[in-house]
Structures are given as structure tokens and as C-alpha cells.
Design a protein around this motif. Structure first.
Motif, PDB file in Angstrom:
ATOM      1  N   GLU A 446     -73.366 -19.920  18.302  1.00 42.13           N
ATOM      2  CA  GLU A 446     -73.941 -18.986  19.278  1.00 42.13           C
ATOM      3  C   GLU A 446     -75.405 -19.293  19.569  1.00 42.13           C
ATOM      4  OE1 GLU A 446     -73.563 -15.334  17.183  1.00 42.13           O
ATOM      5  OE2 GLU A 446     -71.428 -15.678  16.817  1.00 42.13           O
ATOM      6  N   GLY A 447     -75.997 -20.192  18.778  1.00 40.33           N
ATOM      7  CA  GLY A 447     -77.430 -20.447  18.914  1.00 40.33           C
ATOM      8  C   GLY A 447     -78.265 -19.249  18.496  1.00 40.33           C
ATOM      9  N   LYS A 448     -77.768 -18.486  17.540  1.00 43.92           N
ATOM     10  CA  LYS A 448     -78.467 -17.273  17.112  1.00 43.92           C
ATOM     11  C   LYS A 448     -79.682 -17.627  16.267  1.00 43.92           C
ATOM     12  CE  LYS A 448     -76.389 -13.417  16.161  1.00 43.92           C
ATOM     13  NZ  LYS A 448     -75.590 -12.315  15.569  1.00 43.92           N
ATOM     14  N   THR A 449     -80.829 -17.099  16.611  1.00 43.45           N
ATOM     15  CA  THR A 449     -82.060 -17.287  15.840  1.00 43.45           C
ATOM     16  C   THR A 449     -82.592 -15.923  15.426  1.00 43.45           C
ATOM     17  OG1 THR A 449     -83.357 -17.315  17.894  1.00 43.45           O
ATOM     18  CG2 THR A 449     -82.679 -19.453  16.976  1.00 43.45           C
ATOM     19  N   PRO A 450     -83.393 -15.864  14.369  1.00 44.16           N
ATOM     20  CA  PRO A 450     -83.858 -14.566  13.863  1.00 44.16           C
ATOM     21  C   PRO A 450     -84.749 -13.835  14.860  1.00 44.16           C
ATOM     22  CG  PRO A 450     -84.163 -16.298  12.210  1.00 44.16           C
ATOM     23  CD  PRO A 450     -83.813 -16.984  13.497  1.00 44.16           C
ATOM     24  N   ARG A 451     -84.517 -12.532  14.981  1.00 42.82           N
ATOM     25  CA  ARG A 451     -85.404 -11.682  15.769  1.00 42.82           C
ATOM     26  C   ARG A 451     -86.589 -11.255  14.902  1.00 42.82           C
ATOM     27  NH1 ARG A 451     -83.081  -8.966  20.343  1.00 42.82           N
ATOM     28  NH2 ARG A 451     -80.973  -9.736  20.783  1.00 42.82           N
ATOM     29  N   THR A 452     -87.731 -11.116  15.525  1.00 40.80           N
ATOM     30  CA  THR A 452     -88.937 -10.753  14.782  1.00 40.80           C
ATOM     31  C   THR A 452     -88.932  -9.253  14.457  1.00 40.80           C
ATOM     32  OG1 THR A 452     -90.212 -12.484  15.876  1.00 40.80           O
ATOM     33  CG2 THR A 452     -91.454 -10.703  14.871  1.00 40.80           C
ATOM     34  N   TYR A 453     -89.373  -8.944  13.230  1.00 36.52           N
ATOM     35  CA  TYR A 453     -89.617  -7.544  12.865  1.00 36.52           C
ATOM     36  C   TYR A 453     -90.945  -7.464  12.121  1.00 36.52           C
ATOM     37  CZ  TYR A 453     -87.917  -8.782   8.125  1.00 36.52           C
ATOM     38  OH  TYR A 453     -87.743  -9.367   6.891  1.00 36.52           O
ATOM     39  N   SER A 454     -91.626  -6.365  12.256  1.00 36.63           N
ATOM     40  CA  SER A 454     -92.924  -6.196  11.617  1.00 36.63           C
ATOM     41  C   SER A 454     -92.752  -5.965  10.121  1.00 36.63           C
ATOM     42  CB  SER A 454     -93.682  -5.009  12.218  1.00 36.63           C
ATOM     43  OG  SER A 454     -93.941  -5.223  13.579  1.00 36.63           O
ATOM     44  N   ALA A 455     -93.546  -6.657   9.329  1.00 36.17           N
ATOM     45  CA  ALA A 455     -93.548  -6.390   7.890  1.00 36.17           C
ATOM     46  C   ALA A 455     -93.830  -4.904   7.669  1.00 36.17           C
ATOM     47  CB  ALA A 455     -94.616  -7.238   7.206  1.00 36.17           C
ATOM     48  N   GLY A 456     -93.071  -4.295   6.768  1.00 41.27           N
ATOM     49  CA  GLY A 456     -93.210  -2.865   6.522  1.00 41.27           C
ATOM     50  C   GLY A 456     -92.228  -2.016   7.293  1.00 41.27           C
ATOM     51  N   SER A 457     -91.421  -2.644   8.156  1.00 37.35           N
ATOM     52  CA  SER A 457     -90.372  -1.922   8.884  1.00 37.35           C
ATOM     53  C   SER A 457     -89.022  -2.221   8.229  1.00 37.35           C
ATOM     54  CB  SER A 457     -90.353  -2.341  10.349  1.00 37.35           C
ATOM     55  OG  SER A 457     -89.844  -3.669  10.490  1.00 37.35           O
ATOM     56  N   TRP A 458     -87.964  -1.568   8.754  1.00 36.99           N
ATOM     57  CA  TRP A 458     -86.622  -1.771   8.205  1.00 36.99           C
ATOM     58  C   TRP A 458     -85.848  -2.848   8.964  1.00 36.99           C
ATOM     59  CZ3 TRP A 458     -84.831  -0.612   3.644  1.00 36.99           C
ATOM     60  CH2 TRP A 458     -85.401   0.450   2.926  1.00 36.99           C
ATOM     61  N   GLY A 459     -86.554  -3.844   9.486  1.00 31.53           N
ATOM     62  CA  GLY A 459     -85.881  -4.953  10.137  1.00 31.53           C
ATOM     63  C   GLY A 459     -85.835  -4.799  11.642  1.00 31.53           C
ATOM     64  N   PRO A 460     -85.184  -5.729  12.330  1.00 36.63           N
ATOM     65  CA  PRO A 460     -85.099  -5.678  13.799  1.00 36.63           C
ATOM     66  C   PRO A 460     -84.368  -4.429  14.275  1.00 36.63           C
ATOM     67  CG  PRO A 460     -84.315  -7.789  12.927  1.00 36.63           C
ATOM     68  CD  PRO A 460     -84.463  -6.883  11.760  1.00 36.63           C
ATOM     69  N   SER A 461     -84.687  -3.989  15.477  1.00 35.32           N
ATOM     70  CA  SER A 461     -84.030  -2.804  16.045  1.00 35.32           C
ATOM     71  C   SER A 461     -82.525  -3.014  16.195  1.00 35.32           C
ATOM     72  CB  SER A 461     -84.650  -2.459  17.402  1.00 35.32           C
ATOM     73  OG  SER A 461     -84.523  -3.552  18.305  1.00 35.32           O
ATOM     74  N   THR A 462     -82.113  -4.266  16.337  1.00 37.22           N
ATOM     75  CA  THR A 462     -80.681  -4.545  16.471  1.00 37.22           C
ATOM     76  C   THR A 462     -79.906  -4.190  15.198  1.00 37.22           C
ATOM     77  OG1 THR A 462     -81.290  -6.843  15.974  1.00 37.22           O
ATOM     78  CG2 THR A 462     -80.774  -6.317  18.270  1.00 37.22           C
ATOM     79  N   ALA A 463     -80.603  -4.140  14.048  1.00 39.15           N
ATOM     80  CA  ALA A 463     -79.938  -3.733  12.808  1.00 39.15           C
ATOM     81  C   ALA A 463     -79.598  -2.251  12.852  1.00 39.15           C
ATOM     82  CB  ALA A 463     -80.830  -4.038  11.608  1.00 39.15           C
ATOM     83  N   ILE A 464     -80.466  -1.472  13.510  1.00 37.83           N
ATOM     84  CA  ILE A 464     -80.179  -0.043  13.682  1.00 37.83           C
ATOM     85  C   ILE A 464     -78.992   0.125  14.626  1.00 37.83           C
ATOM     86  CG2 ILE A 464     -81.109   2.156  14.502  1.00 37.83           C
ATOM     87  CD1 ILE A 464     -83.900   1.076  13.734  1.00 37.83           C
ATOM     88  N   ALA A 465     -78.995  -0.660  15.714  1.00 39.40           N
ATOM     89  CA  ALA A 465     -77.894  -0.584  16.683  1.00 39.40           C
ATOM     90  C   ALA A 465     -76.561  -0.980  16.066  1.00 39.40           C
ATOM     91  CB  ALA A 465     -78.210  -1.465  17.888  1.00 39.40           C
ATOM     92  N   LEU A 466     -76.589  -1.877  15.079  1.00 40.42           N
ATOM     93  CA  LEU A 466     -75.361  -2.350  14.432  1.00 40.42           C
ATOM     94  C   LEU A 466     -74.559  -1.190  13.862  1.00 40.42           C
ATOM     95  CD1 LEU A 466     -73.710  -4.850  13.352  1.00 40.42           C
ATOM     96  CD2 LEU A 466     -75.068  -4.647  11.257  1.00 40.42           C
ATOM     97  N   THR A 467     -75.258  -0.213  13.284  1.00 44.01           N
ATOM     98  CA  THR A 467     -74.563   0.939  12.707  1.00 44.01           C
ATOM     99  C   THR A 467     -74.444   2.098  13.702  1.00 44.01           C
ATOM    100  OG1 THR A 467     -76.640   1.796  11.787  1.00 44.01           O
ATOM    101  CG2 THR A 467     -75.298   0.378  10.366  1.00 44.01           C
ATOM    102  N   GLU A 468     -75.492   2.317  14.494  1.00 40.79           N
ATOM    103  CA  GLU A 468     -75.518   3.523  15.332  1.00 40.79           C
ATOM    104  C   GLU A 468     -74.484   3.487  16.438  1.00 40.79           C
ATOM    105  OE1 GLU A 468     -79.450   4.628  16.547  1.00 40.79           O
ATOM    106  OE2 GLU A 468     -79.854   5.482  14.556  1.00 40.79           O
ATOM    107  N   ARG A 469     -74.045   2.311  16.864  1.00 46.83           N
ATOM    108  CA  ARG A 469     -72.982   2.300  17.876  1.00 46.83           C
ATOM    109  C   ARG A 469     -71.659   2.780  17.279  1.00 46.83           C
ATOM    110  NH1 ARG A 469     -73.652  -3.852  17.922  1.00 46.83           N
ATOM    111  NH2 ARG A 469     -72.158  -4.630  16.384  1.00 46.83           N
ATOM    112  N   ASP A 470     -71.596   2.828  15.938  1.00 40.45           N
ATOM    113  CA  ASP A 470     -70.424   3.407  15.266  1.00 40.45           C
ATOM    114  C   ASP A 470     -70.679   4.859  14.838  1.00 40.45           C
ATOM    115  OD1 ASP A 470     -69.184   0.915  15.465  1.00 40.45           O
ATOM    116  OD2 ASP A 470     -69.882   0.272  13.484  1.00 40.45           O
TER     117      ASP A 470
END
Length: 476
Positions: A446-470
Motif C-alpha cells: 500500500e506504500g503506507k508510511t508512518p503518520r506524524t504524532y506529537s510526543a506526549g499525545s496518544w498517537g496519530p488521530s487515525t488511531a482514534i478513528a480506528l476504534t471510534e468508527r466501531d
């Protein structure tokens, strides 16, 4: 019955793992009278040290990394130690090592060296007569970087040692709360009838770290979060949560059930994984650099992974297992969250019922919390007011007088005693790698590369979307 080892050989005895974990663990076991009086501990590494210098090294390590109240009579422990300098890539030193061990002894060998040194080490042990029927060997990770390299390492070890004498370490299995997960499930009738897709909505497993690269720069940039954490620790936790009841608490029975879970893992889809890499930010009130800055070069290595996993069997069909791990997150925590389903019908009009939730804390705090609905005290004209309340079992409070042990204490004791229950079998390791390799291949295609997240946060916003869409929220 397996005989207890009379000699413990520590390869890499002057390394960081030995200093921080192995020598303090052995001293603690000695202080608690859990080591046989005749057990000899022989350290070996390339450094030129006398027995006395190695004992001084061990004393410094114990004083730095083991609390004073756990050291006991340290002199007795130090007297067990001796040292033999050895370059594992050359055959000459193994004869001197064999002479140190002596004849007619059960031997336990702990390899805390780079995997590239496993093959020459095992060849040297065999040539010196130290890999016979009365020897067993323990391997510290990493055991490969993919399925092919893992098989190569396993083949090299199997050339001298049968599977029954190979002890592959995942130190998470030595943690008290991880072992307590087995007791919680299979020593209590309360949970097992509910431990299935009919009653459990989802499971979350989080391994969060606040630290960055520290002293693991080259290793981590080659490995990344998926191979460093998910492939071993997190998949072992998943298999313990999801496995069927074994017929007994026996190494073969427990590991048979774990490997069934690993083989039932469904391949992760493109929209079921998230990767990230931390940029500069604030952790614990301090400004910290981004990964590339800390590394000193640009890199596309992931420092965060979130996955939605599925186990295709009768017990777990339709139950998602959400896994996440990362560096430079807001807090250091390892926990398993089991979210139960809603009651099928509420008899309390207007009350907001919350689902029961079991949280198993592994580190830094070892505890078990079960959230239940209960009535708020008071007299009401109509109905009743309900609120979620926790039943909280904190291990230090539940077992007063028991001290927190280093995970390696349990594992070293089982290695010496020959009990493989808390060690990982070859087919487990290879099933884990097969699933991880499929994830990495999907990223590459897929050519997937890491998304940037700020140190001190809980990771990229897409990680939140991974669960919240369920309709699920990460437990924080």
C-alpha cells in the motif's frame, strides 16, 4: 522429572541485561533461598576479568538495581560467581569454559548475546561437550526479523538442542499479573462462562512507553514498533486472553492452546492498521525531540502501531481485539481491557447503564479492576440512582508481605528447574512472525508510511478513528 541445573552459564554476563536484570534477579532468588546451595553461576563475555572483578561488577549491579531489603546476605550470592573470558566466535575458549563447568553436571545456559552469535556459540558449546542431554539453553530476543530469519535461528539451535531443552524468553510472561491472568480465567468459575463472543464486545491491549530511543538506537530503527513489541509481547498477551482452557497447567498443554489462537488470527486489512512516528513535543513536563532528530537522520521507521485483530474461531468470532503500542506517549502503561456487552434489557427507566469492564494492569501498577453498576446510597421516591463503581484489587494490598519481583526471577528459576510453561515454543514464534510478516507486506504493497504524532499525545488521530468508527473509545 527434569533435574535442576547445577551450573548456570550466563553468556553476555557483562552486558546491560545482565547488569539490570539477570544478576539482581539471581541475587534476589538467592536471598529468598530459592537457589540450590550447590548451584554455580559462571559468567562469560569477551571482557578480560578475574573472578574477583566479575564479583565486583555483580555487586555494583545488585546495589544499583535491587532494593536493599531484597539483597539478603549478598556475600553468599557473590561466592557462587566465577568468570571465564570467551570470544564466542573462536573455538579455543570453550575448552576452558568446559573445564570451569566440570564433569557430570546439569547445565542451564542463558544466551544474552546478539542473535548473529547464536550459531557460533552453539557450535562451540557442542564441540566442548556442553550441549549434551543434560544441558538446556535459553534464548533472549530478538529471535529474527521475519519468519525466514527466525527459522534460520531456530534451525541453528535445533542442530544441537531438541525443542524440549530450548527455552525462548518473552519476559512479559514472567510478570506476576500476566501469570495472574491465567489464574483469573481458569481458577474462577465467574469469568470462563462469560469469556466469549456472546458476552464480550471487544478487547483492548495497550503497551505505552514515555521514553524515546534511549540506548537502543540502531536496533530500534531496524525493528520498529511492530516487530519490537507486537510480534512478541502483545501477541503473547493476546494468546493468553483468547486461548481455550488447557487440560492442565503444563508446558505442553498451555502452549498448545496459545498456538491455536495465533494460527486463527485473520490477516489484517488495509483499514485495520495505523502507523505513526513521533515528532517533537512534551512528555512528563519536558520538551523532547522528534524521532528523526533523536536518531540523527531521516527514517520511516514506525514508533507507534495500532491494529484491529480478529480471531477466526467459535469463541471469538466477531469480537475485535484492538492493539496499540508506541513510544513518547503520555504515560507508561501496559494493560488489558475486556469490555463486556450491555445487559439485554434495562429495568431502570432513565438510568444510563455502563457496560461492565475488566481492566488488568500489568505495569507500572499491577492491579485488576472490575467496573460494576451499583445503587447510589439514599432514599428516592421513584426508581433508583445508579452509578458505576470499581472493584479494585491491587496486588501489593491483596498480598501484604509479598514483594514485587523482577520478571526474570520467575524465568531464571524455571530455566534452572527445567519448566518450559512460561517460555515460547518454536511453533508459537513462527506463527507470530507469519502474521507480522503479512502486516508488513500489506504496508509495503500500500506504500503506507508512518503518520506524524506529537510526543506526549496518544498517537496519530487515525488511531482514534480506528476504534471510534466501531463506536469504541480507547481506555485512557
Amino acid at each position: 522429572m527434569t533435574q535442576k541445573a547445577k551450573t548456570l552459564l550466563l553468556f553476555g554476563a557483562t552486558g546491560d541485561l545482565s547488569k539490570r536484570m539477570l544478576l539482581p534477579s539471581l541475587c534476589a532468588l538467592d536471598a529468598d533461598d530459592l537457589l540450590e546451595p550447590e548451584l554455580k553461576i559462571i559468567g562469560t563475555a569477551r571482557s578480560e576479568l578475574s573472578d574477583g572483578e566479575f564479583r565486583n561488577f555483580a555487586r555494583d549491579a545488585v546495589e544499583k538495581f535491587l532494593p536493599a531489603h531484597r539483597r539478603g546476605g549478598m556475600a553468599d550470592f557473590l561466592n557462587r560467581l566465577s568468570y571465564q573470558s570467551l570470544d564466542v566466535t573462536t573455538p579455543e575458549g570453550y575448552r576452558e569454559l568446559a573445564a570451569r563447568v566440570g564433569e557430570d553436571r546439569e547445565i542451564a545456559i542463558f544466551l544474552s548475546t546478539a542473535p548473529s552469535l547464536f550459531e557460533p556459540t552453539i557450535r562451540g558449546l557442542g564441540a566442548a561437550g556442553l550441549a549434551g542431554a543434560r544441558s538446556r539453553i535459553s534464548l533472549e530476543k530478538p529471535l529474527g526479523t521475519d519468519l525466514a530469519s527466525s527459522r534460520s535461528i531456530n534451525d541453528a539451535v535445533a542442530a544441537a538442542f531438541p525443542e524440549s531443552r530450548i527455552f525462548r524468553i518473552d519476559h512479559y510472561l514472567g510478570k506476576e499479573t500476566v501469570q495472574n491472568l491465567i489464574a483469573l480465567r481458569f481458577a474462577n468459575i465467574l469469568f470462563e462462562p462469560l469469556w466469549n463472543a456472546q458476552h464480550i464486545e471487544h478487547v483492548q491491549i495497550t503497551v505505552a512507553e514515555t521514553v524515546g530511543l534511549e540506548d537502543r538506537v540502531d536496533f530500534y530503527d531496524d525493528a520498529g514498533a511492530l516487530r519490537d513489541m507486537v510480534q512478541n509481547h502483545m501477541l503473547q498477551l493476546l494468546s493468553l486472553v483468547a486461548m481455550e482452557p488447557p487440560s492442565s497447567f503444563d508446558a505442553g498443554a498451555v502452549r498448545d492452546e496459545k498456538v491455536k489462537v495465533l494460527r486463527a488470527l485473520r490477516q489484517v486489512r488495509a483499514d485495520e492498521s495505523v502507523t505513526g512516528q513521533y515528532s517533537g513535543g512534551g512528555v512528563d513536563g519536558e520538551i523532547v525531540p522528534g524521532y528523526d532528530e533523536e536518531l540523527g537522520r531521516d527514517s520511516d521507521t514506525e514508533t507507534f502501531v495500532a491494529l484491529k485483530a480478529h480471531i477466526d474461531n467459535w469463541r471469538w468470532q466477531g469480537v475485535p481485539f484492538y492493539l496499540r503500542t508506541g513510544k513518547r506517549l503520555p504515560e507508561r502503561v501496559t494493560e488489558i481491557v475486556v469490555q463486556f456487552r450491555c445487559v439485554p434489557h434495562s429495568i431502570f427507566p432513565g438510568a444510563r447503564l455502563r457496560q461492565n469492564r475488566l481492566v488488568i494492569g500489568i505495569q507500572p501498577q499491577e492491579n485488576i479492576t472490575l467496573s460494576l453498576m451499583a445503587k447510589v446510597p439514599g432514599i428516592e421516591h421513584e426508581g433508583m440512582t445508579l452509578r458505576e463503581v470499581p472493584l479494585d484489587i491491587r496486588m501489593p494490598d491483596a498480598f501484604t508481605g509479598k514483594h514485587k519481583r523482577i520478571a526474570y526471577e520467575r524465568l531464571l528459576l524455571d530455566l534452572i528447574g527445567g519448566d518450559q510453561t512460561l517460555f515460547v515454543r518454536r511453533d508459537e514464534v513462527e506463527a507470530q512472525w507469519q502474521w507480522i510478516d503479512a502486516v508488513r507486506e500489506s504496508w509495503a504493497s500500500e506504500g503506507k508510511t508512518p503518520r506524524t504524532y506529537s510526543a506526549g499525545s496518544w498517537g496519530p488521530s487515525t488511531a482514534i478513528a480506528l476504534t471510534e468508527r466501531d463506536g469504541v473509545t480507547w481506555h485512557e
